[in-house]
Every structure is written in C-alpha cells, then in structure tokens.
Design a protein around this motif. Sequence first.
Motif, short mmCIF file in Angstrom:
data_model
loop_
_atom_site.label_atom_id
_atom_site.label_comp_id
_atom_site.label_asym_id
_atom_site.label_seq_id
_atom_site.Cartn_x
_atom_site.Cartn_y
_atom_site.Cartn_z
N PRO A 161 -11.09 -29.91 2.78
CA PRO A 161 -9.73 -30.04 3.31
C PRO A 161 -9.69 -29.73 4.80
CG PRO A 161 -9.95 -28.02 2.00
CD PRO A 161 -11.22 -28.80 1.82
N TRP A 162 -8.73 -30.36 5.48
CA TRP A 162 -8.62 -30.24 6.94
C TRP A 162 -7.21 -29.80 7.30
CZ3 TRP A 162 -11.59 -29.78 11.02
CH2 TRP A 162 -11.09 -30.06 12.29
N ASN A 163 -7.09 -28.71 8.03
CA ASN A 163 -5.77 -28.22 8.45
C ASN A 163 -5.65 -28.16 9.97
OD1 ASN A 163 -7.33 -26.03 9.16
ND2 ASN A 163 -6.36 -24.58 7.75
N PHE A 164 -6.40 -29.01 10.67
CA PHE A 164 -6.33 -29.11 12.12
C PHE A 164 -6.60 -27.74 12.76
CE2 PHE A 164 -4.00 -32.65 10.39
CZ PHE A 164 -4.42 -33.72 11.16
N ASN A 165 -7.71 -27.15 12.33
CA ASN A 165 -8.17 -25.85 12.86
C ASN A 165 -7.10 -24.78 12.73
OD1 ASN A 165 -10.79 -26.76 13.75
ND2 ASN A 165 -9.77 -27.83 15.43
N GLY A 166 -6.43 -24.79 11.57
CA GLY A 166 -5.46 -23.76 11.26
C GLY A 166 -4.07 -24.00 11.81
N LYS A 167 -3.87 -25.08 12.54
CA LYS A 167 -2.56 -25.33 13.16
C LYS A 167 -1.56 -25.96 12.18
CE LYS A 167 -4.27 -25.64 17.91
NZ LYS A 167 -4.35 -26.49 19.13
N LEU A 168 -2.07 -26.61 11.13
CA LEU A 168 -1.18 -27.16 10.10
C LEU A 168 -0.91 -26.04 9.11
CD1 LEU A 168 0.19 -29.80 9.11
CD2 LEU A 168 -1.81 -30.15 7.66
N THR A 169 0.28 -25.47 9.17
CA THR A 169 0.58 -24.24 8.43
C THR A 169 1.01 -24.48 6.99
OG1 THR A 169 2.82 -24.29 9.35
CG2 THR A 169 1.17 -22.99 10.52
N GLY A 170 1.47 -25.68 6.67
CA GLY A 170 1.89 -25.97 5.31
C GLY A 170 0.75 -26.46 4.44
N ARG A 171 1.09 -26.85 3.22
CA ARG A 171 0.09 -27.29 2.23
C ARG A 171 0.10 -28.80 2.02
NH1 ARG A 171 1.49 -23.79 -2.94
NH2 ARG A 171 0.10 -25.36 -3.84
N THR A 172 0.92 -29.54 2.78
CA THR A 172 1.03 -30.98 2.56
C THR A 172 0.95 -31.74 3.87
OG1 THR A 172 3.46 -30.98 2.71
CG2 THR A 172 2.50 -30.56 0.53
N PHE A 173 0.69 -33.07 3.74
CA PHE A 173 0.56 -33.94 4.92
C PHE A 173 0.76 -35.37 4.43
CE2 PHE A 173 -1.84 -36.38 8.11
CZ PHE A 173 -1.46 -35.77 9.30
N THR A 174 1.52 -36.15 5.17
CA THR A 174 1.88 -37.50 4.75
C THR A 174 0.66 -38.41 4.53
OG1 THR A 174 3.09 -39.50 5.40
CG2 THR A 174 2.11 -38.23 7.15
N ALA A 175 0.84 -39.40 3.67
CA ALA A 175 -0.16 -40.47 3.53
C ALA A 175 0.14 -41.64 4.45
CB ALA A 175 -0.19 -40.96 2.08
N HIS A 176 1.22 -41.54 5.26
CA HIS A 176 1.60 -42.64 6.15
C HIS A 176 1.88 -42.16 7.58
CE1 HIS A 176 1.66 -45.96 3.35
NE2 HIS A 176 2.29 -45.21 2.47
#
Length: 491
Positions: A161-176
């Motif tokens: 999984p990738w969270n943009f080096n910890g900057k994406l704080t939530g658990r979800t990300f769009t498919a679009h």
Amino acid sequence: MTVAHAAEDGLRFPDSLVFRGYAAPVRIEGDVYDLEVIGRIPEGLNGAYVRASADHAYPPLHGKDIFLNGDGMIHLLRFENGHADLKTRYVQTEKLKRERAARRALFGHYRNPFTDDPSVAGVDSNTANTSVLWHGGRLFALKEAALPMQLDPRTLETLGPWNFNGKLTGRTFTAHPKIDPKTGELIAFSYNTSGQASKEIDLHWISPDGELVRQETFEAPYPSMVHDCLVSPNYIAFTICPMLCDWERVKRGEPYFVWDPSLPVMVAVIPRKEGVKGIRWFRSPIIGMETHTINAWEDGSVLHLDHFFTRSGWLSQFPHASDPDAHELPPFAERWSVDLASADDSVSIERLNEQVGEMPVIDPRYLGQKTRRFFFGTANPALGPMLDWGPKGPPFTCLCRADLETGELDYYYAGPDSSPEEPLFVPKSADAPENDGWLICVVGRRAENRTDVVILDACDLAAGPVATIRLPCRIHEGFHGTWLPPQAVGL
C-alpha cells in the motif's frame, strides 16, 4: 452456500449470474509470450496496456456476492515492435493473503466489516480491483475503498500500500484521479476515509513527480458514493448523487449502499487555486446517478460538465431503499452546465445524443479542454442483436465515436456474441491532432468463452480492427485501464 457447506463440497462457486458463464472467475496468473496477431500491430505502438478486473479468488463467504467485490486481477499486454505478450497477476492484498492462508473466503459482503469472519476483524479488506494509475514513475492498482496498491510495472509484483510517504492521512483513495495534461498535476479525492459512512470528502493535489502537496476537506450534503470527478483548468467538480451509505443498515448486515431518490442531486464546484473555501453548490433539476465522467471545460463564466447519467441508481449492484421492484435505467451522455458568474444555483442539462452508453474516454491530452469527440461502449441493434444482461449490467456490443459538432456516430460492431469493454485511447504520436490515435479494447468472445484484444483506428471505427490479438483463454471482465510508456516496461 454456507461456509460449512463450502467445506463439505470443496471449492465450488455458486451457480448465479455473477459466477456463471463468461462472468465466471478465471483465477489464472501467468504469462503468454508472442500472442497470435491477426493483422498488424501499428508500428511505433510500444508500451503496455494494463487494466484491472474483479476476479473472485474464492467462493463468497455468504453464498452470494456482487460483481464489484471480486479480488483485483491485473492484466498487462506488452507491445514491442509488432509483438504482444500477456501477463496476469492478482494484487497481493492483505485480504487475498489471509484467504489463501485459510484456503477459503474470510471477508463478507462488499465493504461491510460486520459480515466478515471474526478472524479478520480490523484487517484491511482492500480488493484493489477497479482501476490502475501511472503517475510519478509509479504504477498503482486502485479501489475507492482503500489505499492505492503499488505494483512493479514490469513484473506486476505487489509492492504494498502507498500513502504518499505518510501524507495521505485517510484509509481511502479514488479509483478515478485526473491528470492535468498541461501541468502534469494529479487531482484526486477520498471519501469515507475512516471506512465508515461520512459526509467529509478529502481533496488532494499531487505534483507531477507524485508528491502529495496539498490536502483539504469539504462536506457533502449526505454520505454518498462519490465514484468520479471532473477537472477543468480552473475547477474541480463533483456530482453528489443519492447512492447513500446508511451506517445503521450496514451494521445490520445490509448492503453498503442503497439508492434513495428522495434526496437531491447536488453539484459541487471548487476552484483549483482557492480550494474548498471557494466551493459553490448547484442543485440538479433531476434525480439520478452519474456513472462515469467524460470531460469538463470552460466557456467564459460557464463550466460545462459532460458525463454519463442514469435516472436510476446502479440497481444491479445495490438495492433501492424502498422499492425492491425498481429497475435500473440506462445511462446517456449529458452536458450539465453552471454559470459561475450568476448567483443562481441552477444546472442546465442537455442530452448529447440518444445513444445509450457507458465507459467513456477521450484523448487524454485534451482533458479540461473543449473536445470534439469522445468514445464509449454501447449497443446498436441495427448492427447486431443485444446480449443478455450481465452481472454488472447489459454488455456492450459496440464501441462508438460521437462527434459533438456534427452529431455523427461511428460504430465498431464486435460481432455476434461479442462484447467490447472500456476502450483505451493512445495517440499515434505526441503531436498528433486531437483524436488521431489508436483505440485498444478487450473483447469478450462469449460463445467461445475466450478473449481478444482489438486495436482500432480511432478515426475510423467502422473499418474494424487493424489488429486482433487472440488470447488463448478467457481473461475476466474488467473495469478501467491505462497506458504505460515504453520505459515503464523496459523498452
């Protein structure tokens, strides 16, 4: 089929629409080199077409399931100097690894943790099955209910999984997410970021090299499915539709989404520079659901939003909140326009043509600009008979190019018992005129239980494929794909 019965009967999938015939799980991971080619793969078409599909690895825990809940299987078709090679791999999600260790399904209904086996309480249920993204030199498998899963573009090995080096704080990300072709910036968003129903939507600005540089949050009128978005040079737009997540229903083991047409359809317009503090809301005069977007563009103070829209919810996947007999209605391409110079919150709606369709694409170099043509999946009874309803809706029999200036519709008919999926547009060259490119499309040969990939000249669909790549077996029906440049796959 209960879990106990599954154990007694061995590994057996239900005899239902989702698991039968051409929709049945494939589950094959492997490589096929030098696929058979009828015609000639265009000179200079070097790189890879990669797409995501939902391919159940195990029979469902509770005996039935929806198409959307399959495990992420990635198909990569690599083109090199007229040759084509196929690679298929499951995304090694935590869900798949746990179930393979147990040799049975452990996770229950779509996005509903209350229906999971107790042994996986709190475990990430990401299926990574909806779309793929190439950005900042990284390849990701995307599912809007979870974080991106990074893949090796040459081997399809799952890197995690990738969270943009910890900057994406939530658990979800769009498919679009959307890539601005002029700036290289990626615009993305997340909803239900805690995994539960929520009205908050996070908006992300990601640099061309893949760094998350800005994140803001706004609140929607109600907690809905937010599947897609629209991006123009100066604005980001969301169509909020009443495919509602009611957490009390979810706790009772009911579907994650229900269709509630008593709620209004609202359009959010957010300035890209100002951000969410400049948000404006517009109210649609009709109730329905945006299925997928086409493009957005600006004409003075007027923002035009082109998308496919249905006057019902996606009832083949999720139920109506109060009418069990309600039927899913077909989507049509529509232009929704709002005047940002006016205090009026109204939306004007124009149907672009009378052709039922879905899964639209444009020349990606022109995202955010006024485009003349777009491509989509459809059916044309004048060319061949409709196919039976499938697990995700009626299968296409044609691809169509719509000319928004002349109204002309140009069709590729795939043939009897054949169903094209979402096309992918690849320009013939970096400086080719708009829409001068190749359409790559997976075609299901349903009577043969086999799959082809066709390459069409986007300027002349009716001429048929310039090349047909015959796969020796079936690959699972998929959702969305992208193009990888030659260097990404070692060319």
